[in-house]
Structures are given as structure tokens and as C-alpha cells.
Design a protein around this motif. Sequence first.
Motif, mmCIF file in Angstrom:
data_model
loop_
_atom_site.group_PDB
_atom_site.id
_atom_site.type_symbol
_atom_site.label_atom_id
_atom_site.label_comp_id
_atom_site.label_asym_id
_atom_site.label_seq_id
_atom_site.Cartn_x
_atom_site.Cartn_y
_atom_site.Cartn_z
ATOM 1 N N SER A 2 0.833 -1.190 0.000
ATOM 2 C CA SER A 2 0.000 0.000 0.000
ATOM 3 C C SER A 2 0.878 1.254 0.000
ATOM 4 N N GLU A 3 0.330 2.351 -0.533
ATOM 5 C CA GLU A 3 1.073 3.606 -0.490
ATOM 6 C C GLU A 3 0.826 4.276 0.857
ATOM 7 N N PRO A 250 -7.830 6.971 2.961
ATOM 8 C CA PRO A 250 -6.999 6.277 3.948
ATOM 9 C C PRO A 250 -6.045 7.197 4.693
ATOM 10 N N ARG A 251 -5.612 8.303 4.065
ATOM 11 C CA ARG A 251 -4.700 9.229 4.732
ATOM 12 C C ARG A 251 -5.379 9.988 5.869
ATOM 13 N N GLN A 252 -6.699 9.802 6.016
ATOM 14 C CA GLN A 252 -7.400 10.448 7.118
ATOM 15 C C GLN A 252 -7.259 9.643 8.409
ATOM 16 N N MET A 349 -6.107 -1.583 9.644
ATOM 17 C CA MET A 349 -6.662 -0.328 10.131
ATOM 18 C C MET A 349 -7.267 0.522 9.013
ATOM 19 N N GLY A 350 -6.843 0.283 7.786
ATOM 20 C CA GLY A 350 -7.242 1.151 6.691
ATOM 21 C C GLY A 350 -6.546 2.489 6.759
ATOM 22 N N ALA A 351 -5.313 2.497 7.284
ATOM 23 C CA ALA A 351 -4.565 3.734 7.500
ATOM 24 C C ALA A 351 -3.662 4.039 6.313
ATOM 25 N N GLY A 352 -3.591 5.312 5.944
ATOM 26 C CA GLY A 352 -2.722 5.740 4.853
ATOM 27 C C GLY A 352 -1.536 6.553 5.311
#
Length: 444
Positions: A2-3, A250-252, A349-352
Motif C-alpha cells: 500500500s502507499e 486512507p490518509r485520514q 486499520m485502513g490507514a494511509g
Amino acid sequence: MSELEFYAFHNGAYPWVPHKSVIGEHSRTNFISLPTEFYDEALAQRAMRDFLEVLAGCERLGYDGVLHSEQHNGPIGLSAQGMVTSAYLAAQTERIHIAAVGPIMNAYLSPIRLAEEVAMVDMMSNGRLILGLPMGLGAQYHSYGVTNPADARDRFKEAHDLLIRALTEQGPFAYEGEWFNVPYVNLWPRPVQKPHPPIWIPAAGSRESLAMCAKHRYVYQAILAPRKTLLRNCDLFRELCAEEGYTPDPRQIAAVLFVHTAETDEQARREAEPHYAWIMQNFFRSTFQDAFAPGHVSESSLRGMAAGGGYRSRDISEMTWDDLVAEEWLIAGSPDTVAERLEQVTSEMGAGRVIIDIDHGSMPRWLIEKSASIFAEEVMPKFRPAGGKPVWARGEDRRPYTTSSEIAARTGGARAVPASQLMNGDIVDTRTAHVPELRHPVEL
């Protein structure tokens, strides 16, 4: 892979404190009441120097940003004023993003003072500031004595609204509220970033904080909690965003993780285990009521935190290396191991974004820089687009100061002429009045 975006976090702690086994002889906690007899000026200056220079050096390593917190009345962090720290980092770097998490907004008598500091640092850095707005732990309220913790959340909400209005609305305007009454809100200077610098909210899992992030589309800084609780918090955040009518990028979500990278898994544990034990046993050494004084969070959130295994719901001083790994608070090992586990954790987590705690409390500077360098060179490129550039190197070049020619090219034109009235009664343009043939009256 993922990025991801990577932010290096340094606590700036003062590690020369009594161990938890003897702290009771001096204080009930290392968090807010350790006597200053344990403070040594030379050691503190060394800790502060290393803290600031390590963060500034992360630009050379290619991190997307650096992040620092604000602490009070104790050794867990020597950065007692987040905007001062940010101003220093703005002067020592050129392009990297700078996240100040805090300031503690309720420590200010008026959010207008904070708005001025935010605007000034954003201008000094040419738009590189990220503003974190933590509620602050109860211990920090005891330290300042400005706000009753029971009123903290209501006062925080109103302070936030006034802060945003000050940063974004043209002044002057009057503000009348329950907590603040300001006849002239008229912010000078104003922030470079429009409508205002990005805002991140560290949240231990209270529904109120998550709802605030969702409503205003702020970044949810996911503070360490037991894995099941943390994943549940991330799901709740996405549900709250859906109620606001959007799907969050995702960056949120910014995952906060302890990360240590070495040549092998065994070497990583050998280097880092004593320092993680120090953090668990000493850094967070405080009672639950110190962290969450009565009224500091809502009753429903407090019940949820206690019943659901939330933040500070267990004695973390008893957590071992294996516990930290099992709860996925800690990612340590070789570059391949770290990359693999990082992909797993952030995907769950779905974290970006990832906030990497790089200093581990009592770790010496050379070891911090070793781990941070290996991570930058051998892990970060796996999570970036081709070329491996940090976000600040992909678009507009945002340097802290611009040349006179750049300023002249960018300005939309002054709204007024700098003028003065001379003894003969003429009102002249002060920029050209020193040239006789240009010293003539101007129209205002």
C-alpha cells in the motif's frame, strides 16, 4: 504494498528518572509530580539538542514529516510549547512537513493567542505546518490550572470553533460565547495555507473525538490501544464519516506505532527491548484518574474505554516485549520483517499515514539514527510510488522563505499605499519620497 506517508515522532523525553520500583519513595508518578531535584541542566540541554537535531535530520532521510508533542510538569517530554518547537524546526529545515501535536488548546486563556502563533509558524515555514489539537490528558490540566477538567470538552469545542473562525474569516468581527467574549477578532498575521493548516486530532477512542474528526474531515491520529479496540475505533470512524456523507481517504487515519529496524530480527530485539521496557515502566507512569480526571471525557466514553479494553485500561507497565508485539503496538525486526508487518497492520486499520515513534524514550541518539536511517533506506521505498520521493518533493517547492523577486511575482498587489504626511502638508508615498522628483502628493 500500500502507499503510505511516514511521519517521524520523537518524544524528547528526559530519561534520567527513578525506576517504577522506587518511584514511590519520591513521587506517586513520573508523569506530573516528580521533584525537580532529579533535573540536571546539562543533561536536559543534551536531551533537547538531540531531540531537535534528530527531527530536523529526518528531512535529509526523506520522511514525509516530523511530529512532536507537548508535555507539561514532568520528564516525559521537554517540549513544553509546541509552537516554539515548530518555529525552530521551520528555521532548520526547508521542505519537510512539521506536525505540532499539541499545543494544548485549553491551556490558552484565549484561542486567539493560539491562532496568532499558528499563523506565524505557518508563515515562517511557508505553509508546512500541521496543527494537532489534542484534548490533553488530565495530568496536563493539573499542571496548568487554567481549566477545570470537568469543563474541558465543552470549552475545547468552543475554542476550536473560535480558532477556525479566526484563521479563516476576514476581520474584525465580534465573538460572544459561553467561554470566550472577544469584541475584535482580527487576526494578523494570517496563515499561508488556505483555509487553514491541516488539523489532526489524537484520539484514544472517545466517540466525541472521532465524531469531530469525521465532521470536519480532520485526520484521526489513532493512539495506541489494544488491537481489537483500535480496529473497532477505526470502523467507528468510518461509520461516522459515512453519516457525514463521505468515504474517508486512507490518509485520514494515521496509525501510531513503535518501530525499530535493524539488520536482523534478533538484533532489533537486542537493541530495543530495554528501551521499550523503560517506556512502559516509566514514561506512562500515572494513575488512570490522572489521565482522565472526572468530566474530562463523557460518562459513556469512559465506560466504553474501561469495559472495552481501551486506552490506559490496563497497567501498561506490566507489558512485555511479547505483549507489545502481540497487540501490534510494536513492529521491530529486519527491513523485510518490518515492511511485512507494517503492511499487515495498516491494511487492517485502513490507514494511509504512519506516525513512527523513533526514539523509544531512553534510546541513545546514535541508535535512534541507525534505526531511522535503515527504515528510510530499506522500508519506506516499498510503500512509495516509483522514485521514492516524499510528498513534499513531488509537487510545489515549499521553502521557508522566498526571494524578493518571487514575492513581487506572487503578490496580488497592496490594498493601500504606505504613506506619511510631511511638514508642508503633502501626503507622499514613503517608498519613493527620498527621490526629489518622485516626492509628490499621492491619492489615498
